[in-house]
Design an enzyme around this catalytic site. Structure first.
Site: not given
Length: 401
Positions: A179-180
């Site tokens: 997600v980062d």
């Protein structure tokens, strides 16, 4: 070549950890000047996220591998903008900047005069990217959060892992902070689009990118499956929810991935296995039928594949144009002939840390060796160099070389 596409673009990087630095590393790789503002004592949190670390020959200087993964090509300037002198220095650097990237809790930079409203008065052309966990508005705005939280909250972990009732069943995170990383990629796209828009309008803007939004978007076909069918996706282990057979299978000496994406590929696969009749069997002839009948098809495939080695099946599949892939460890990845041909391993030199091995940005395929990025910086390595251009009489206050 794209390695100098952003030449002349100045970026002030107030971000830490991974999502923001991944974005600014992309900008640096594309030729922008990226000035990473770090606290003089602590620096980016990930400087302490080791071991492993790369160390100088005398063992006195260390840099974590995690920090190195997302901060190449940048200049590190040590400024404490919690005091007014430091904040003034940052504002002076912003005055002629094109982009500012920050990932502080929403509203927290306003007390230093480093919010968009304040900085856009100084520099109306500034593209100001804010990366947060939950966004600038809404009931959870201002709440902190890390990648792991959003892998769960956004739905990704609900269908990732072994199915209920099987060994090791339960939600499972991905092996990297996906997600980062994807937030950094979405942010890169947004910044480049905003720069293009600024060329037309003459004004910058604030971009609001958050990890929750990205986590929800990452559900992709799984979200579409749910929205169309109303059925909540469940954990299916290594099996694909929309294609079959599309999963991991065991052979005599290990495992490999079989990736059948259409009925023609399945027909060739059946011929390789010595059972061309499967491709005309109504239970398996179409992808939809195979998805419904994998419980009976899987044991048939498994029994045959388990008899021969991976090399045997690799040769057979390649000859028949059947998609498959090995499951490599990272040592195998970086010694693979195709990876080496694509020059994905790049080596940059740091005057104190020596040669540093990094992974080349996939955006820069074919980049000549002389255009490689510079090494990730030590904390405050470029403070004196960058601030020498500041006109403020307090140019050394709030900073530490």
């Amino acid at each position: 070549m794209l390695y100098d596409a952003l030449r002349g673009v100045k970026v002030i990087d107030l971000s830490r950890i991974l999502a923001g630095p991944w974005c600014t590393q992309n900008l640096a790789d594309l030729g922008a000047q990226v000035i990473k503002i770090e606290h003089p004592e602590r620096g980016d949190d990930t400087r302490g996220w080791g071991p492993p670390n790369q160390s100088s020959a005398d063992g006195q200087i260390h840099m974590s591998a995690y920090f190195m993964a997302c901060n190449r090509g940048k200049q590190s300037v040590a400024i404490d903008f919690a005091n007014w002198q430091g904040a003034k220095l940052v504002r002076e650097l912003v005055a002629d900047a094109d982009i500012l990237v920050e990932n502080y809790k929403s509203g927290s930079l306003s007390k230093y005069g480093l919010d968009y409203a304040a900085l856009s008065e100084i520099n109306p052309r500034l593209v100001y990217l804010s990366i947060t966990g939950f966004g600038q508005t809404g009931p959870l705005a201002g709440r902190p959060g890390y990648d792991y939280v959003f892998q769960g909250m956004g739905g990704l972990m609900s269908y990732t892992g072994q199915p209920a009732g099987t060994p090791g069943a339960g939600p499972l995170r991905t092996g990297v902070a996906v997600v980062d990383l994807m937030t950094g990629m979405y942010a890169t796209s947004a910044v480049l689009a905003a720069l293009h828009q600024r060329d037309r309008t003459g004004r910058g803007m604030q971009l609001d990118i958050c990890l929750l939004d990205v986590a929800v978007a990452l559900n992709a076909n799984q979200a579409a499956n749910y929205l169309v069918s109303g059925h909540v996706p469940q954990r299916t282990g290594n099996a694909h929810p929309n294609c079959a057979p599309y999963e991991v299978f065991a052979c005599a000496d290990g495992y490999f991935i079989l990736a059948i994406g259409n009925d023609g590929q399945f027909g060739r696969f059946c011929t390789v296995l010595g059972h061309p009749e499967w491709s005309s069997d109504e239970r398996y002839a179409t992808n939809s039928a195979r998805l419904s009948n994998m419980q009976s098809l899987r044991p048939l495939i498994t029994g045959i594949l388990a008899v021969e080695s991976r090399r045997h099946w690799a040769d057979m599949f390649d000859a028949a144009d059947v998609p498959w892939g090995p499951i490599h460890t990272l040592d195998e990845v970086f010694t693979h002939p195709q990876v080496q041909h694509r020059q994905l391993l790049q080596i940059v030199h740091h005057p104190l840390l020596g040669d540093i091995k990094l992974v080349r940005n996939p955006l820069l395929a074919g980049t000549p060796p002389e255009a490689l990025a510079t090494a990730p910086p030590l904390l405050g390595e470029h403070t004196a160099e960058v601030l020498a251009g500041c006109h403020s009489s307090t140019a050394t206050q709030g900073a530490r070389p």
